[in-house]
Enzyme design. Structure first.
Site, mmCIF file in Angstrom:
data_model
loop_
_atom_site.group_PDB
_atom_site.id
_atom_site.type_symbol
_atom_site.label_atom_id
_atom_site.label_comp_id
_atom_site.label_asym_id
_atom_site.label_seq_id
_atom_site.Cartn_x
_atom_site.Cartn_y
_atom_site.Cartn_z
ATOM 1 N N LEU A 101 3.159 -1.110 4.951
ATOM 2 C CA LEU A 101 2.321 0.013 5.181
ATOM 3 C C LEU A 101 3.268 1.111 5.288
ATOM 4 C CD1 LEU A 101 0.879 -1.682 8.263
ATOM 5 C CD2 LEU A 101 -0.137 -1.766 5.941
ATOM 6 N N THR A 107 0.853 -1.082 0.037
ATOM 7 C CA THR A 107 -0.038 0.006 0.042
ATOM 8 C C THR A 107 0.835 1.211 0.122
ATOM 9 O OG1 THR A 107 -0.117 0.263 2.527
ATOM 10 C CG2 THR A 107 -1.719 -1.276 1.193
ATOM 11 N N ILE A 117 7.060 -2.249 7.224
ATOM 12 C CA ILE A 117 7.177 -0.684 7.431
ATOM 13 C C ILE A 117 7.863 -0.199 6.113
ATOM 14 C CG2 ILE A 117 7.590 1.489 8.452
ATOM 15 C CD1 ILE A 117 5.652 -0.677 9.801
ATOM 16 N N LYS A 118 6.984 0.449 5.244
ATOM 17 C CA LYS A 118 7.498 1.009 3.910
ATOM 18 C C LYS A 118 8.092 2.420 4.175
ATOM 19 C CE LYS A 118 5.571 0.990 -0.528
ATOM 20 N NZ LYS A 118 4.530 0.933 -1.430
ATOM 21 N N VAL A 119 9.517 2.699 3.903
ATOM 22 C CA VAL A 119 10.314 3.681 4.230
ATOM 23 C C VAL A 119 10.728 4.472 2.816
ATOM 24 C CG1 VAL A 119 12.142 4.841 5.699
ATOM 25 C CG2 VAL A 119 11.033 2.573 6.321
#
Ligand code: E4P
Length: 297
Positions: A92, A58, A118-120
């Site tokens: 996310l 996402t 965790i998308k960074v």
């Protein structure tokens, strides 16, 4: 376009070291994983139940598009997806911009489900705040790696970014091949194609076409070759960070990603809906169905 013979032994070896995608008995157990690039559970659920996807990515744009108008609504929407997909990964994306706020938000998102990744964003922080630390994303990835929280380094547009994200401890990196292709289709001028501007690091050179790939300069397939380049570097150095091919626009790019040796392909639901189709398949079906009518007598 790729020559399938370029699928090097190093890439084959690297893929063999990756976790299995399906059950041991499944014929495609070692195939790249397919994720849905969506935050809309109505798109995701049928694909997941049919065994077409085994993960989701996402981003803030997709979450907004799926109807979330507040952080609370976004978290509820993402939690629903995490529960449905568990134990498969769901990326996310962080929306906070300072290291402290990003780490706090990462904790909050990681608490939504043990399958949260965790998308960074790997960089770009100075475009929002000129005083920002350009290494913000890499530092956050590093800290989350120390905390054993899985990360997906996003907005990757060259191999350097992918390598540094892996070096920081990212579980996967997301090169956006479709956006490279979009950019080149819009801006590339075949006759005046610039030389390789890889070594121009000034801000004014940021959007030179050939920044995207070190090998071969700028071409319409630069996005696909970017993924191939990252996979090759990772294979060469035995880097186990997964290469997640993102921003895929059509079946040709999907095939190129399979040839490039990508570990994960994230695909919009609308593209997934068309992967079993081909104009000649349609014609063939029409002819077979017409001829088969005789058997219903
Ligand atoms: C990746 O994880 C991103 O969500 C996505 O692939 C971006 O694709 P787009 O270029 O279609 O927005």
């Amino acid at each position: 376009m790729f020559n399938p013979a370029q699928f090097s032994p190093a890439i084959q070896q690297r893929r063999r070291g990756m976790p299995l995608t399906h059950d041991q008995r499944h014929p495609a157990r070692a195939a790249p994983r397919i994720f849905a690039d969506s935050a809309n559970i109505r798109d995701i659920e049928p694909l997941y139940r049919a065994g077409i996807i085994n993960g989701v990515t996402t981003n803030p744009t997709l979450v907004k598009k799926a109807g979330a108008n507040s952080w609370q609504q976004a978290k509820e929407m993402l939690t629903e997806i995490l529960i449905l997909l568990a134990p498969n990964p769901v990326s996310l994306e962080l929306t906070a911009l300072t290291p402290e706020a990003m780490l706090a938000q990462a904790q909050e998102l990681a608490a939504l489900g043990s399958n949260a990744v965790i998308k960074v964003p790997v960089g770009g922080y100075r475009t929002v705040d000129t005083n920002a630390d350009p290494l913000t994303g890499l530092k956050v990835i590093r800290e989350l790696w120390q905390q054993r929280i899985h990360t997906n380094a996003t907005l990757v547009f060259n191999t350097t970014q992918a390598f540094w994200a892996a070096n920081a401890g990212a579980s996967c990196v997301s090169p956006f091949l479709g956006r490279v292709a979009d950019y080149l289709a819009k801006h590339d001028d075949e006759l005046g194609s610039p030389g390789n501007s890889l070594y121009q690091t000034g801000r004014e050179a940021r959007f030179h076409n050939t920044e995207y790939v070190a090998c071969g300069g700028s071409r319409q397939d630069s996005g696909s070759r970017l993924v191939q380049e990252i996979v090759t570097v990772f294979a060469h150095y035995d880097i186990r960070t997964e290469v997640l091919a993102a921003s895929i626009r059509n079946p040709a790019q999907l095939t190129e990603m399979l040839l490039a040796g990508a570990d994960i392909l994230t695909v919009p639901a609308a593209i997934l809906a068309g992967v079993a189709d081909h104009p000649l398949t349609d014609l063939g079906m029409q002819a077979f169905c017409a001829d088969a009518e005789v058997f219903s007598r």
